[in-house]
Design a protein around this motif. Structure first.
Motif, PDB file in Angstrom:
ATOM      1  N   ARG A  38      39.040 -27.247  17.432  1.00  0.00           N
ATOM      2  CA  ARG A  38      40.099 -28.178  17.005  1.00  0.00           C
ATOM      3  C   ARG A  38      40.455 -29.139  18.126  1.00  0.00           C
ATOM      4  O   ARG A  38      40.624 -30.352  17.879  1.00  0.00           O
ATOM      5  CB  ARG A  38      41.331 -27.382  16.554  1.00  0.00           C
TER       6      ARG A  38
ATOM      7  N   GLU B 228      35.089 -14.736  16.451  1.00  0.00           N
ATOM      8  CA  GLU B 228      35.405 -14.296  17.805  1.00  0.00           C
ATOM      9  C   GLU B 228      34.570 -13.098  18.215  1.00  0.00           C
ATOM     10  O   GLU B 228      34.347 -12.180  17.420  1.00  0.00           O
ATOM     11  CB  GLU B 228      36.890 -13.903  17.894  1.00  0.00           C
TER      12      GLU B 228
ATOM     13  N   LEU C 223      38.358 -21.259  17.334  1.00  0.00           N
ATOM     14  CA  LEU C 223      38.976 -22.213  16.408  1.00  0.00           C
ATOM     15  C   LEU C 223      39.769 -23.253  17.188  1.00  0.00           C
ATOM     16  O   LEU C 223      39.649 -24.459  16.927  1.00  0.00           O
ATOM     17  CB  LEU C 223      39.891 -21.476  15.425  1.00  0.00           C
ATOM     18  N   LYS C 224      40.581 -22.823  18.149  1.00  0.00           N
ATOM     19  CA  LYS C 224      41.373 -23.772  18.919  1.00  0.00           C
ATOM     20  C   LYS C 224      40.479 -24.673  19.759  1.00  0.00           C
ATOM     21  O   LYS C 224      40.745 -25.885  19.899  1.00  0.00           O
ATOM     22  CB  LYS C 224      42.360 -23.036  19.817  1.00  0.00           C
ATOM     23  N   GLU C 225      39.398 -24.117  20.329  1.00  0.00           N
ATOM     24  CA  GLU C 225      38.476 -24.929  21.119  1.00  0.00           C
ATOM     25  C   GLU C 225      37.866 -26.040  20.272  1.00  0.00           C
ATOM     26  O   GLU C 225      37.817 -27.206  20.684  1.00  0.00           O
ATOM     27  CB  GLU C 225      37.371 -24.044  21.701  1.00  0.00           C
TER      28      GLU C 225
ATOM     29  N   GLU D  28      41.195 -19.000  25.054  1.00  0.00           N
ATOM     30  CA  GLU D  28      41.446 -19.702  23.798  1.00  0.00           C
ATOM     31  C   GLU D  28      40.479 -19.232  22.724  1.00  0.00           C
ATOM     32  O   GLU D  28      39.322 -18.896  23.002  1.00  0.00           O
ATOM     33  CB  GLU D  28      41.285 -21.217  23.993  1.00  0.00           C
ATOM     34  N   THR D  29      40.940 -19.217  21.493  1.00  0.00           N
ATOM     35  CA  THR D  29      40.054 -18.869  20.387  1.00  0.00           C
ATOM     36  C   THR D  29      39.044 -19.985  20.164  1.00  0.00           C
ATOM     37  O   THR D  29      39.266 -21.143  20.537  1.00  0.00           O
ATOM     38  CB  THR D  29      40.852 -18.659  19.092  1.00  0.00           C
TER      39      THR D  29
ATOM     40  N   TYR E 166      45.581 -17.472  13.345  1.00  0.00           N
ATOM     41  CA  TYR E 166      44.213 -17.297  13.841  1.00  0.00           C
ATOM     42  C   TYR E 166      44.125 -17.690  15.317  1.00  0.00           C
ATOM     43  O   TYR E 166      43.506 -17.001  16.127  1.00  0.00           O
ATOM     44  CB  TYR E 166      43.228 -18.145  13.028  1.00  0.00           C
ATOM     45  N   GLU E 167      44.754 -18.799  15.670  1.00  0.00           N
ATOM     46  CA  GLU E 167      44.662 -19.282  17.047  1.00  0.00           C
ATOM     47  C   GLU E 167      45.421 -18.388  18.024  1.00  0.00           C
ATOM     48  O   GLU E 167      45.072 -18.312  19.203  1.00  0.00           O
ATOM     49  CB  GLU E 167      45.190 -20.716  17.134  1.00  0.00           C
ATOM     50  N   GLN E 168      46.437 -17.704  17.543  1.00  0.00           N
ATOM     51  CA  GLN E 168      47.216 -16.829  18.416  1.00  0.00           C
ATOM     52  C   GLN E 168      46.756 -15.378  18.333  1.00  0.00           C
ATOM     53  O   GLN E 168      47.344 -14.499  18.963  1.00  0.00           O
ATOM     54  CB  GLN E 168      48.699 -16.928  18.043  1.00  0.00           C
TER      55      GLN E 168
ATOM     56  N   GLN F 194      47.770 -21.186  12.711  1.00  0.00           N
ATOM     57  CA  GLN F 194      48.546 -20.724  13.867  1.00  0.00           C
ATOM     58  C   GLN F 194      48.239 -19.267  14.180  1.00  0.00           C
ATOM     59  O   GLN F 194      48.025 -18.893  15.342  1.00  0.00           O
ATOM     60  CB  GLN F 194      50.043 -20.878  13.586  1.00  0.00           C
TER      61      GLN F 194
ATOM     62  N   GLN G 218      47.176 -29.013  14.624  1.00  0.00           N
ATOM     63  CA  GLN G 218      47.132 -27.965  13.607  1.00  0.00           C
ATOM     64  C   GLN G 218      47.506 -28.537  12.242  1.00  0.00           C
ATOM     65  O   GLN G 218      46.917 -28.164  11.213  1.00  0.00           O
ATOM     66  CB  GLN G 218      48.090 -26.829  13.982  1.00  0.00           C
TER      67      GLN G 218
END
Length: 223
Positions: free
Chosen positions: A156, A211, A152-154, A149-150, A180-182, A178, A163
């Protein structure tokens, strides 16, 4: 709600188009599947499909395959397509990939970095008659194994924000979040203002959203 590059009404055509392209390239043009999937990735057409380019989405599968081959090789002549009375494994691969790319909004590059054409061929017999949701489960797991996981997602997830909520509170578009997270968009190259807005809402430093380069995964196959 995920914002996709083109509407679901176009999806059936895109699935058939990519299915026919893989079938024609492998079974009529006699190009190895691994080779053609690599040609597809380095061509402009993989990204044009991802972006929903109307000129690209309106092509036939034969036109798409020939355009990819012309763009990425010296080949200039093409055989007539062979008549098929049943769908080939190669057709299924292109058909299922088109659906999964649309469904997940992952890039074809990411997808093929997690699974190779040969991996997909090995999935054909257990999955070609199953519901596409089963294919999605398998593919999601493959991508989770390949990509962590990025940050950012962690952050969030730790803040228990969707999102949509993060977008509302930060003013950063949901599409950017979306991507950035993907990893379809590099957050390390984001504007400082974007990083500041996200970090402020998430209660973290701007640097903690950046990252580190991904290390090669022993189990991943590269084209």
């Amino acid at each position: 709600m995920m914002i996709r590059a083109y509407p679901e009404t176009c999806l059936e055509h895109v699935k058939s188009m990519l299915g026919d392209a893989f079938d024609y390239a492998v079974n009529s043009c006699r190009i190895d599947g691994m080779t053609f999937s690599g040609m597809f990735l380095v061509s402009t057409f993989s990204r044009r499909i991802e972006k929903g380019d109307p000129a690209c989405l309106g092509m036939s599968g034969i036109e798409l395959a020939q355009s990819i081959i012309l763009e990425t090789s010296d080949r200039k002549e093409f055989p007539a397509p062979e008549e098929n009375y049943s769908r080939s494994a190669e057709y299924w691969i292109g058909w299922a990939l088109a659906w999964y790319q649309w469904y997940s909004d992952r890039s074809f590059q990411d997808i093929f970095e997690a699974v190779s054409f040969n991996d997909l061929m090995n999935m054909y017999h257990p999955l070609h008659e199953a519901d596409l949701s089963k294919f999605a489960e398998v593919m999601d797991e493959k991508l989770r194994e390949r990509f962590r996981e990025t940050r950012l997602k962690e952050h969030r997830s730790n803040c228990r924000l969707t999102q949509e909520k993060l977008s509302e509170r930060s003013g950063v578009s949901i599409r950017s979040i979306q991507m950035y997270e993907q990893r379809n968009k590099n957050i390390n190259k984001a504007a400082a203002e974007t990083l500041y807005r996200l970090a402020k809402v998430l209660g973290c430093s701007m640097e903690s959203l950046l990252e580190k380069p991904l290390q090669p995964h022993d189990g991943a196959r590269r084209l």
